[in-house]
Design a protein around this motif. Structure first.
Motif, PDB file in Angstrom:
ATOM      1  N   LEU A 191     -80.309  84.914  12.882  1.00 28.62           N
ATOM      2  CA  LEU A 191     -80.107  83.983  13.983  1.00 28.62           C
ATOM      3  C   LEU A 191     -79.892  82.588  13.414  1.00 28.62           C
ATOM      4  CD1 LEU A 191     -82.942  85.164  16.407  1.00 28.62           C
ATOM      5  CD2 LEU A 191     -80.571  85.939  16.320  1.00 28.62           C
ATOM      6  N   ASN A 192     -78.826  81.948  13.860  1.00 26.95           N
ATOM      7  CA  ASN A 192     -78.590  80.591  13.386  1.00 26.95           C
ATOM      8  C   ASN A 192     -79.492  79.608  14.126  1.00 26.95           C
ATOM      9  OD1 ASN A 192     -77.423  80.181  15.902  1.00 26.95           O
ATOM     10  ND2 ASN A 192     -75.323  80.243  15.126  1.00 26.95           N
ATOM     11  N   ARG A 193     -79.313  78.336  13.896  1.00 25.11           N
ATOM     12  CA  ARG A 193     -80.228  77.350  14.480  1.00 25.11           C
ATOM     13  C   ARG A 193     -80.112  77.271  15.992  1.00 25.11           C
ATOM     14  NH1 ARG A 193     -77.652  71.479  12.752  1.00 25.11           N
ATOM     15  NH2 ARG A 193     -75.485  71.890  13.393  1.00 25.11           N
ATOM     16  N   TYR A 194     -79.019  77.815  16.536  1.00 23.71           N
ATOM     17  CA  TYR A 194     -78.860  77.873  17.988  1.00 23.71           C
ATOM     18  C   TYR A 194     -79.335  79.204  18.559  1.00 23.71           C
ATOM     19  CZ  TYR A 194     -75.760  74.030  16.716  1.00 23.71           C
ATOM     20  OH  TYR A 194     -75.242  72.869  16.193  1.00 23.71           O
ATOM     21  N   ARG A 195     -79.973  80.007  17.710  1.00 26.03           N
ATOM     22  CA  ARG A 195     -80.482  81.336  18.068  1.00 26.03           C
ATOM     23  C   ARG A 195     -79.357  82.282  18.470  1.00 26.03           C
ATOM     24  NH1 ARG A 195     -84.971  79.083  21.020  1.00 26.03           N
ATOM     25  NH2 ARG A 195     -84.380  80.224  22.899  1.00 26.03           N
ATOM     26  N   ALA A 196     -78.169  82.034  17.933  1.00 23.45           N
ATOM     27  CA  ALA A 196     -77.043  82.944  18.141  1.00 23.45           C
ATOM     28  C   ALA A 196     -77.040  83.984  17.023  1.00 23.45           C
ATOM     29  CB  ALA A 196     -75.725  82.176  18.147  1.00 23.45           C
ATOM     30  N   VAL A 197     -76.625  85.195  17.346  1.00 20.69           N
ATOM     31  CA  VAL A 197     -76.626  86.288  16.377  1.00 20.69           C
ATOM     32  C   VAL A 197     -75.437  86.143  15.430  1.00 20.69           C
ATOM     33  CG1 VAL A 197     -76.461  88.785  16.071  1.00 20.69           C
ATOM     34  CG2 VAL A 197     -77.770  87.840  17.982  1.00 20.69           C
ATOM     35  N   VAL A 198     -75.712  86.198  14.142  1.00 20.25           N
ATOM     36  CA  VAL A 198     -74.672  86.172  13.114  1.00 20.25           C
ATOM     37  C   VAL A 198     -74.720  87.511  12.382  1.00 20.25           C
ATOM     38  CG1 VAL A 198     -73.810  85.033  11.039  1.00 20.25           C
ATOM     39  CG2 VAL A 198     -74.887  83.673  12.855  1.00 20.25           C
ATOM     40  N   TRP A 199     -73.658  88.292  12.522  1.00 24.21           N
ATOM     41  CA  TRP A 199     -73.617  89.619  11.913  1.00 24.21           C
ATOM     42  C   TRP A 199     -73.153  89.531  10.468  1.00 24.21           C
ATOM     43  CZ3 TRP A 199     -75.984  93.249  14.499  1.00 24.21           C
ATOM     44  CH2 TRP A 199     -76.028  93.207  15.897  1.00 24.21           C
ATOM     45  N   LEU A 200     -73.722  90.403   9.635  1.00 27.89           N
ATOM     46  CA  LEU A 200     -73.343  90.481   8.225  1.00 27.89           C
ATOM     47  C   LEU A 200     -72.898  91.907   7.903  1.00 27.89           C
ATOM     48  CD1 LEU A 200     -76.276  88.441   6.611  1.00 27.89           C
ATOM     49  CD2 LEU A 200     -73.973  87.631   7.161  1.00 27.89           C
ATOM     50  N   TYR A 201     -71.935  92.012   6.983  1.00 24.89           N
ATOM     51  CA  TYR A 201     -71.325  93.290   6.646  1.00 24.89           C
ATOM     52  C   TYR A 201     -71.359  93.490   5.137  1.00 24.89           C
ATOM     53  CZ  TYR A 201     -69.457  92.353  11.311  1.00 24.89           C
ATOM     54  OH  TYR A 201     -69.329  92.042  12.641  1.00 24.89           O
ATOM     55  N   LEU A 202     -71.412  94.733   4.722  1.00 20.70           N
ATOM     56  CA  LEU A 202     -71.379  95.029   3.294  1.00 20.70           C
ATOM     57  C   LEU A 202     -69.971  94.770   2.750  1.00 20.70           C
ATOM     58  CD1 LEU A 202     -73.474  98.294   2.786  1.00 20.70           C
ATOM     59  CD2 LEU A 202     -73.999  96.005   1.936  1.00 20.70           C
ATOM     60  N   ALA A 203     -69.865  93.889   1.769  1.00 19.86           N
ATOM     61  CA  ALA A 203     -68.555  93.586   1.177  1.00 19.86           C
ATOM     62  C   ALA A 203     -67.930  94.843   0.584  1.00 19.86           C
ATOM     63  CB  ALA A 203     -68.718  92.508   0.104  1.00 19.86           C
ATOM     64  N   GLU A 204     -68.755  95.692   0.017  1.00 23.70           N
ATOM     65  CA  GLU A 204     -68.266  96.938  -0.583  1.00 23.70           C
ATOM     66  C   GLU A 204     -67.589  97.813   0.462  1.00 23.70           C
ATOM     67  OE1 GLU A 204     -70.389  99.530  -3.900  1.00 23.70           O
ATOM     68  OE2 GLU A 204     -71.198  99.986  -1.923  1.00 23.70           O
ATOM     69  N   GLU A 205     -68.173  97.928   1.643  1.00 20.35           N
ATOM     70  CA  GLU A 205     -67.582  98.748   2.698  1.00 20.35           C
ATOM     71  C   GLU A 205     -66.292  98.130   3.234  1.00 20.35           C
ATOM     72  OE1 GLU A 205     -71.642 100.875   4.470  1.00 20.35           O
ATOM     73  OE2 GLU A 205     -70.540  99.420   5.672  1.00 20.35           O
ATOM     74  N   LEU A 206     -66.259  96.812   3.340  1.00 15.75           N
ATOM     75  CA  LEU A 206     -65.044  96.154   3.816  1.00 15.75           C
ATOM     76  C   LEU A 206     -63.888  96.399   2.853  1.00 15.75           C
ATOM     77  CD1 LEU A 206     -66.469  92.715   5.037  1.00 15.75           C
ATOM     78  CD2 LEU A 206     -66.001  94.762   6.389  1.00 15.75           C
ATOM     79  N   SER A 207     -64.154  96.344   1.574  1.00 18.26           N
ATOM     80  CA  SER A 207     -63.100  96.590   0.578  1.00 18.26           C
ATOM     81  C   SER A 207     -62.580  98.018   0.683  1.00 18.26           C
ATOM     82  CB  SER A 207     -63.633  96.318  -0.836  1.00 18.26           C
ATOM     83  OG  SER A 207     -64.012  94.958  -0.976  1.00 18.26           O
ATOM     84  N   LEU A 208     -63.482  98.969   0.899  1.00 20.09           N
ATOM     85  CA  LEU A 208     -63.057 100.362   1.050  1.00 20.09           C
ATOM     86  C   LEU A 208     -62.230 100.541   2.317  1.00 20.09           C
ATOM     87  CD1 LEU A 208     -66.355 102.200  -0.009  1.00 20.09           C
ATOM     88  CD2 LEU A 208     -64.204 102.056  -1.297  1.00 20.09           C
ATOM     89  N   PHE A 209     -62.602  99.846   3.390  1.00 19.10           N
ATOM     90  CA  PHE A 209     -61.844  99.933   4.649  1.00 19.10           C
ATOM     91  C   PHE A 209     -60.428  99.409   4.448  1.00 19.10           C
ATOM     92  CE2 PHE A 209     -60.358  98.171   8.663  1.00 19.10           C
ATOM     93  CZ  PHE A 209     -60.613  99.205   9.557  1.00 19.10           C
TER      94      PHE A 209
END
Length: 306
Positions: free
Chosen positions: A121-139
């Motif tokens: 959650l950022n300072r505004y309590r908004a959700v920030v999603w994170l992804y595996l760089a390894e999976e993105l490269s495979l995609f």
């Protein structure tokens, strides 16, 4: 004296064995340092199964065997390869990694084609999603996904986006469930992992027995966010942890019912001991009033208060 000597010798031997055991198994902080990982990277590596960790026998959290650390350190490309395998990136970095705009990246994630591995959650309590760089490269490397990375988005997918679809929370929950099940070493813990994704009402529908539900609650996992339960900072995490879609709820309830039945067969939930009445108390013998005594006292009181 010989007895005292034996006791002292046994105590010393026990202490030596305990020290040796501690050297063989180390805590998360030390393991992370020796593997060149940050604390968050270590936690993610354990969740993904990159690092094998086991609960401490004394209830002090996770421990990592020295042999596991040495296995990882001897792996090819250590430590860079291990760090790359747990590298998590946000939307901007992920979009640059697969060479698309941030808007297209977000659309692919909303459609469930890119699955988040964690969030904050950022300072505004908004959700920030994170992804595996390894999976993105495979995609991006998969030729079947080329039409999704360039050109116009297919009409069928655009129609879904127009409905407001966002599968990121659901896909994250599915992944989180996999993490919890991987660490569950007990049938009740497996049932508790599924129950962690359902609200109390849906749990009660799947598990009608109150004693089973009470025991099951011991194995429910808290959302992976550092905040006091019920606090404003924790509310978004609790909402993301709870299934919302009817089909997802139905699927989880079916699994929960099955896993609870398996857990009950393995070890029934504790139930309160049946109430056993104590020995009957001796009642005082009824004292017959003596004529002219009790009635006389009551009579005099009555006459005096008329």
């Amino acid at each position: 004296m010989s007895g005292q000597h034996t006791v002292a010798h046994d105590t010393t031997a026990t202490a030596e064995r305990t020290t040796a055991a501690r050297e063989v198994r180390v805590g998360p902080g030390r393991a992370a340092r020796e593997l060149g990982l940050k604390g968050t990277e270590f936690d993610l590596a354990v969740q993904l199964g990159r690092i094998r960790a086991t609960p401490d026998d004394g209830g002090g959290g996770l421990r990592v065997d020295r042999a596991e650390i040495e296995r990882l350190r001897a792996g090819p490309g250590f430590p860079e390869a291990l760090r790359r395998s747990v590298q998590a990136v946000g939307t901007a970095e992920g979009a640059a990694l697969i060479d698309v705009t941030k808007t297209r990246f977000t659309r692919l994630a909303r459609l469930g084609l890119l699955v988040p591995v964690k969030f904050y959650l950022n300072r505004y309590r908004a959700v920030v999603w994170l992804y595996l760089a390894e999976e993105l490269s495979l995609f991006a490397a998969d030729d079947r996904n080329t039409p999704l990375l360039a050109g116009r988005t297919p009409e069928s997918l655009r129609s879904l986006l127009d409905t407001g679809i966002d599968l990121r929370p659901r896909n994250w929950r599915a992944r989180q469930l996999g993490f919890m099940l991987r660490r569950a070493d007990d049938p009740w813990a497996r049932a508790g992992a599924v129950a962690s994704l359902l609200d109390p009402l849906h749990v009660s529908e799947a598990v009608p027995d109150a004693h089973d539900r009470s025991y099951l609650d011991r194995f429910r996992r808290r959302p992976p966010f550092h905040g006091a339960p019920g606090s404003p900072a924790a509310e978004p995490a609790e909402e993301l942890m709870t299934a919302r879609d009817p089909d997802e709820i139905a699927w989880l309830q079916t699994d929960l019912t099955r896993l609870t039945e398996e857990a009950r067969a393995h070890r029934p939930a504790p139930r309160p001991a049946p109430h056993r009445p104590g020995p009957a108390r001796r009642t005082r013998e009824a004292v017959k009033p003596v004529r002219g005594t009790s009635r006389g006292l009551l009579g005099r009181w009555w006459r005096g208060n008329r």
